[in-house]
Design a protein around this motif. Structure first.
Motif, mmCIF file in Angstrom:
data_model
loop_
_atom_site.group_PDB
_atom_site.id
_atom_site.type_symbol
_atom_site.label_atom_id
_atom_site.label_comp_id
_atom_site.label_asym_id
_atom_site.label_seq_id
_atom_site.Cartn_x
_atom_site.Cartn_y
_atom_site.Cartn_z
ATOM 1 N N UNK A 232 22.999 -7.059 28.122
ATOM 2 C CA UNK A 232 22.132 -8.204 27.815
ATOM 3 C C UNK A 232 21.436 -8.743 29.056
ATOM 4 N N UNK A 233 22.146 -8.693 30.172
ATOM 5 C CA UNK A 233 21.618 -9.344 31.371
ATOM 6 C C UNK A 233 20.745 -8.380 32.174
ATOM 7 N N UNK A 234 19.673 -8.911 32.737
ATOM 8 C CA UNK A 234 18.744 -8.087 33.519
ATOM 9 C C UNK A 234 19.463 -7.398 34.677
ATOM 10 N N UNK A 235 20.380 -8.120 35.332
ATOM 11 C CA UNK A 235 21.073 -7.547 36.495
ATOM 12 C C UNK A 235 21.951 -6.370 36.085
ATOM 13 N N UNK A 236 22.566 -6.466 34.919
ATOM 14 C CA UNK A 236 23.398 -5.355 34.434
ATOM 15 C C UNK A 236 22.514 -4.147 34.160
ATOM 16 N N UNK A 237 21.392 -4.384 33.487
ATOM 17 C CA UNK A 237 20.472 -3.281 33.167
ATOM 18 C C UNK A 237 20.001 -2.592 34.434
ATOM 19 N N UNK A 238 19.649 -3.404 35.418
ATOM 20 C CA UNK A 238 19.135 -2.868 36.672
ATOM 21 C C UNK A 238 20.187 -1.990 37.358
ATOM 22 N N UNK A 239 21.415 -2.504 37.405
ATOM 23 C CA UNK A 239 22.504 -1.747 38.036
ATOM 24 C C UNK A 239 22.738 -0.435 37.300
#
Ligand code: ADP
Length: 244
Positions: A232-239
């Motif tokens: 859900x979170x942009x930072x998770x997706x990016x990682x």
């Protein structure tokens, strides 16, 4: 089994953990992922008080340490014994055989009789697939074998929770699988585990819950399907984009 409340850890001016809240139920496997420097190792080290948190609370089973006040020193050894730690670089004693490495803790820390400790060490070495290597020294073993000794050594202390700090990061790729297999077997036996790893396949296959940390906070948590397929979170997706 584990309850962490508002845990903070600061090294001088550097705030590394900024209010971690986390619960792990008995028998569950929690995998902690996140970029380098996000505080994953520090969190594990706080759990077995290799690092003294700056504030917050950690409860494991019925033992509670409250770091908002001075923690009585005498409470720490029994608390530490609730967890067994497996390190990235195995940390075996180089001058002791596999068997001696495993017997050391039970005999010197817990006061177990040598004969009983030896029997248990032999059983544990068999369990991690090293029954034929009990008299080998670390330098005679491959990295994967040394790490399996490391796991057996932690288990010999009969901890309630096993903590793994990037247990396969130092291994050649072809040796990773044998260590992950031992960890999966443990998980299937119902051991409560907190695992910091970059092995996303292990996380997918063995985790009950995946925690994504960044910048000293838990950014997102969920089952592997939620985190890997539907973050859900942009930072998770990016990682995840960077590593997959
Ligand atoms: P991760 O495991 O996610 O890579 P760490 O917990 O190892 O992150 O480190 C988080 C931050 O804390 C890093 O910036 C690291 O340099 C710092 N740090 C870790 N241990 C110490 C220490 N003993 N003294 C000072 N800074 C530390």
């Amino acid at each position: 089994m584990i309850k962490i409340k508002d845990l903070h850890k600061q090294f001088d001016q550097l705030k590394v953990l900024k209010g971690i809240n986390l619960e792990v139920a008995k028998g569950k496997v929690v995998v902690v992922i996140g970029p380098s420097g996000s505080g994953k190792t520090t969190l594990l080290r706080c759990l077995n008080v290799l690092e003294q948190p700056t504030s917050g609370q950690i409860a494991i089973e019925d033992q509670v340490l409250d770091f908002s006040q001075q923690v009585p020193k005498k409470k720490i050894p029994s608390f530490r014994r609730l967890t067994g730690m497996v390190f990235q670089n195995y940390n075996l004693f180089p001058h002791m055989t596999a068997l001696e490495n495993i017997m050391e803790g039970p005999v010197t820390v817990k006061g177990e009789k040598k004969e009983a400790a030896r029997k248990k060490a032999e059983m544990l070495l068999g369990k991690v697939g090293l029954g034929d290597k009990i008299h080998f020294y670390p330098f005679q073993l491959s990295g994967g074998q040394q790490q399996r000794v490391g796991i057996a050594r932690a288990l010999a202390m009969e901890p309630k929770v096993m903590l793994f700090d990037e247990p396969t990061s130092a291994l050649d790729p072809e040796l990773v699988g044998e260590v992950l297999k031992v960890m999966k077997d443990l998980a299937n036996e119902g051991m409560t585990m907190v695992v910091v790893t970059h092995e996303m396949r292990f996380a997918r296959e063995a985790a009950d819950e995946v925690i994504f940390m960044d910048g000293g906070v838990v950014v997102e948590r969920g089952n592997p399907e939620q985190i890997f397929s539907n973050p859900k979170e942009a930072r998770t997706k990016q990682f995840l984009n960077l590593i997959q």
